[in-house]
Design a protein around this motif. Structure first.
Motif, PDB file in Angstrom:
ATOM      1  N   ILE A 129     -29.449  -4.198 -16.396  1.00 57.08           N
ATOM      2  CA  ILE A 129     -30.475  -5.049 -17.005  1.00 57.08           C
ATOM      3  C   ILE A 129     -29.990  -5.517 -18.370  1.00 57.08           C
ATOM      4  O   ILE A 129     -29.542  -4.718 -19.196  1.00 57.08           O
ATOM      5  CB  ILE A 129     -31.810  -4.280 -17.151  1.00 57.08           C
ATOM      6  CG1 ILE A 129     -32.375  -3.927 -15.773  1.00 57.08           C
ATOM      7  CG2 ILE A 129     -32.819  -5.066 -17.955  1.00 57.08           C
ATOM      8  CD1 ILE A 129     -32.944  -5.083 -15.015  1.00 57.08           C
ATOM      9  N   ALA A 130     -30.083  -6.821 -18.607  1.00 58.96           N
ATOM     10  CA  ALA A 130     -29.586  -7.391 -19.859  1.00 58.96           C
ATOM     11  C   ALA A 130     -30.507  -7.030 -21.025  1.00 58.96           C
ATOM     12  O   ALA A 130     -31.719  -7.162 -20.932  1.00 58.96           O
ATOM     13  CB  ALA A 130     -29.484  -8.914 -19.738  1.00 58.96           C
ATOM     14  N   GLY A 131     -29.933  -6.567 -22.117  1.00 58.79           N
ATOM     15  CA  GLY A 131     -30.684  -6.307 -23.337  1.00 58.79           C
ATOM     16  C   GLY A 131     -31.202  -4.882 -23.418  1.00 58.79           C
ATOM     17  O   GLY A 131     -31.835  -4.380 -22.497  1.00 58.79           O
ATOM     18  N   PHE A 132     -30.953  -4.227 -24.564  1.00 56.99           N
ATOM     19  CA  PHE A 132     -31.409  -2.844 -24.735  1.00 56.99           C
ATOM     20  C   PHE A 132     -32.923  -2.751 -24.653  1.00 56.99           C
ATOM     21  O   PHE A 132     -33.475  -1.822 -24.064  1.00 56.99           O
ATOM     22  CB  PHE A 132     -30.923  -2.300 -26.086  1.00 56.99           C
ATOM     23  CG  PHE A 132     -31.479  -0.930 -26.401  1.00 56.99           C
ATOM     24  CD1 PHE A 132     -30.938   0.198 -25.802  1.00 56.99           C
ATOM     25  CD2 PHE A 132     -32.557  -0.785 -27.262  1.00 56.99           C
ATOM     26  CE1 PHE A 132     -31.464   1.451 -26.073  1.00 56.99           C
ATOM     27  CE2 PHE A 132     -33.083   0.465 -27.531  1.00 56.99           C
ATOM     28  CZ  PHE A 132     -32.527   1.592 -26.944  1.00 56.99           C
ATOM     29  N   ARG A 133     -33.625  -3.722 -25.257  1.00 59.43           N
ATOM     30  CA  ARG A 133     -35.092  -3.676 -25.259  1.00 59.43           C
ATOM     31  C   ARG A 133     -35.621  -3.741 -23.829  1.00 59.43           C
ATOM     32  O   ARG A 133     -36.587  -3.060 -23.477  1.00 59.43           O
ATOM     33  CB  ARG A 133     -35.643  -4.841 -26.095  1.00 59.43           C
ATOM     34  CG  ARG A 133     -37.154  -4.804 -26.276  1.00 59.43           C
ATOM     35  CD  ARG A 133     -37.586  -5.744 -27.397  1.00 59.43           C
ATOM     36  NE  ARG A 133     -39.032  -5.812 -27.463  1.00 59.43           N
ATOM     37  CZ  ARG A 133     -39.768  -6.741 -26.869  1.00 59.43           C
ATOM     38  NH1 ARG A 133     -39.168  -7.683 -26.161  1.00 59.43           N
ATOM     39  NH2 ARG A 133     -41.085  -6.744 -26.978  1.00 59.43           N
ATOM     40  N   ASN A 134     -34.998  -4.564 -22.986  1.00 54.06           N
ATOM     41  CA  ASN A 134     -35.418  -4.639 -21.588  1.00 54.06           C
ATOM     42  C   ASN A 134     -35.214  -3.311 -20.865  1.00 54.06           C
ATOM     43  O   ASN A 134     -36.053  -2.873 -20.092  1.00 54.06           O
ATOM     44  CB  ASN A 134     -34.640  -5.739 -20.864  1.00 54.06           C
ATOM     45  CG  ASN A 134     -35.246  -7.115 -21.099  1.00 54.06           C
ATOM     46  OD1 ASN A 134     -35.915  -7.331 -22.096  1.00 54.06           O
ATOM     47  ND2 ASN A 134     -35.008  -8.028 -20.195  1.00 54.06           N
ATOM     48  N   LYS A 135     -34.069  -2.667 -21.109  1.00 49.82           N
ATOM     49  CA  LYS A 135     -33.795  -1.371 -20.472  1.00 49.82           C
ATOM     50  C   LYS A 135     -34.851  -0.342 -20.875  1.00 49.82           C
ATOM     51  O   LYS A 135     -35.375   0.401 -20.048  1.00 49.82           O
ATOM     52  CB  LYS A 135     -32.403  -0.864 -20.875  1.00 49.82           C
ATOM     53  CG  LYS A 135     -31.218  -1.687 -20.402  1.00 49.82           C
ATOM     54  CD  LYS A 135     -29.929  -1.007 -20.836  1.00 49.82           C
ATOM     55  CE  LYS A 135     -28.757  -1.963 -20.941  1.00 49.82           C
ATOM     56  NZ  LYS A 135     -28.243  -2.432 -19.671  1.00 49.82           N
ATOM     57  N   ALA A 136     -35.150  -0.297 -22.178  1.00 45.34           N
ATOM     58  CA  ALA A 136     -36.107   0.685 -22.686  1.00 45.34           C
ATOM     59  C   ALA A 136     -37.507   0.424 -22.136  1.00 45.34           C
ATOM     60  O   ALA A 136     -38.201   1.341 -21.695  1.00 45.34           O
ATOM     61  CB  ALA A 136     -36.114   0.655 -24.218  1.00 45.34           C
TER      62      ALA A 136
END
Length: 418
Positions: free
Chosen positions: A384-391
């Motif tokens: 999943i692109a982007g750390f915020r999206n993963k979290a």
């Protein structure tokens, strides 16, 4: 500078862009009909209101911030003009030195016009949101009607396709029917409707191991999903799904997860197309007989890999690996160095069935159950692109699984009465 135009920002295209970012004397232009990259394996969770679209989408322009040689071009590819080395989009003309086609696949209705008009595909974010609205609207209609036949029709759900998407959809629908329906719609009492999973093959998850096939059947059966194998959907009219064995199922919702066809590309010679409309490519993913045009991912079919003489499966891992290697090969081609032929490294396949239950096939063996479910979660969060999206995705998943009560059942953008 050498201009490389890439049509399509899916798994294949985006990995190619990443591999070319920062390369000296190379200009990269990504063309896509959406202004965002999205993660198709989780579309069904958006459609069933389990996660929100922002969890699996990421804007291209944000992704390319700081990448000086990469540009995004918002448009749909209309035609390729090989002789003049340019493409035409609905936003204008783009010249290229090298062109890479990576638009993937589209829903295949196999020429059945009623299905094309009335069935609900699940291929894009728009499809997933439309399906979510459709299912939620049907629930609201079912609450209001006093006609028991009409209520059953509104609550019944038919899923066409016994592959991973169909199995995962059926499992999620079964879980939500069991854990959420009665909480949100107490007016319905015990009337939950039936979930039908229809597959033309004689097994669920056909390409996977026998262990995965048997486990998926067992878990869906426990959830109450009515599984019909060896039959195909032949028509859909007057709110009735007609099967190849003559059986009819009354429903307002037919979800089509039964097949794909390669995206159409105007301007290429007819002989460049193979089975399923896929573009025939050589061992370097170059379209046969055309020097400056390449195709990667689900759109292409490569017969040169000795382990896959009939072409690679249309899986995310194939697209990712082809995108990464083509980046290296294009740099070498421009520098007049030798290119490396593509050989697919099979990392396995997996599918989630129900809460805490998944099936995983790896090159060294297969396993099912809770550990398989954790593996599925881990593998699907990483890309999943982007750390915020993963979290956000990890938090939303675990909260929804723990509470059995995700709070995303919003009807947004649906016209009243539809």
């Amino acid at each position: 500078m050498t201009r490389i135009v890439i049509a399509g920002g899916g798994f294949a295209g985006i990995n190619l862009v990443k591999g070319l970012a920062g390369k000296k004397d190379i200009e990269v232009v990504l063309v896509d009909k959406n202004n965002y990259h999205f993660f198709p394996p989780l579309l069904y969770q958006v459609a069933t209101a389990f996660i929100e679209p922002s969890n699996i989408t990421y804007p291209f322009r944000k992704m390319f911030q700081g990448k000086q040689n990469v540009r995004f071009y918002y448009g749909t590819l209309l035609s390729v003009h090989e002789g003049d080395t340019h493409i035409i989009t609905d936003s204008g003309r783009l010249d290229y030195d090298f062109l890479v086609l990576a638009m993937g696949t589209e829903t295949n209705f196999y020429g059945l016009e009623n299905l094309k008009k009335k069935a609900l595909p699940i291929k894009t974010i728009d499809d997933a949101l439309h399906l979510r609205n459709h299912l939620l609207m049907n629930m609201e209609k079912a609450v209001k009607t006093t006609n028991l036949q009409e209520r059953a029709k509104l609550l019944n759900l038919v899923i066409a396709g016994g592959g991973p998407t169909g199995v995962e959809l059926a499992g999620m629908a079964g879980e939500m029917s069991k854990n959420i329906l009665r909480k949100d719609y107490p007016e319905l009492g015990e009337a939950a409707g039936n979930i039908y999973l229809v597959g033309s093959g004689d097994k669920l998850l056909g390409p996977m191991s026998q262990q995965a096939q048997q486990e998926s059947y067992k878990q869906l059966f426990k959830l109450g999903v009515q599984i019909k194998l060896g039959v195909a959907v032949k028509d859909y009219m007057n709110d009735e799904v007609i099967l190849s064995n003559g059986e009819k199922i009354s429903t307002c919702s037919l979800i089509w997860a039964s097949g794909v066809v390669a995206a159409e590309v105007q301007g290429l010679p007819e002989e460049s197309r193979g089975r399923g409309g896929r573009l025939k490519v050589d061992e370097y993913n170059r379209i046969s007989g055309i020097d400056r045009i390449f195709a990667i991912g689900d759109l292409c079919c490569q017969y040169t890999d000795k382990n896959y003489p009939d072409g690679h499966p249309q899986l995310a891992q194939v697209a990712i690996q082809q995108g990464k290697l083509l980046a290296v090969n294009l740099v070498n081609l421009i520098a007049k160095k030798r290119m490396k032929p593509f050989n697919y490294l099979n990392k396995g396949s997996m599918a989630i069935i129900t809460k805490y239950q998944a099936v995983v096939d790896l090159p060294f063996g297969s396993f099912t159950g809770y550990f398989a479910w954790l593996t599925w979660l881990f593998v699907h969060i990483i890309p999943i692109a982007g750390f915020r999206n993963k979290a956000k995705l990890a938090y939303n998943w675990f909260w929804s699984f723990l509470t059995n009560n995700p709070n995303l059942r919003l009807i947004i953008g649906a016209k009243k009465g539809h």
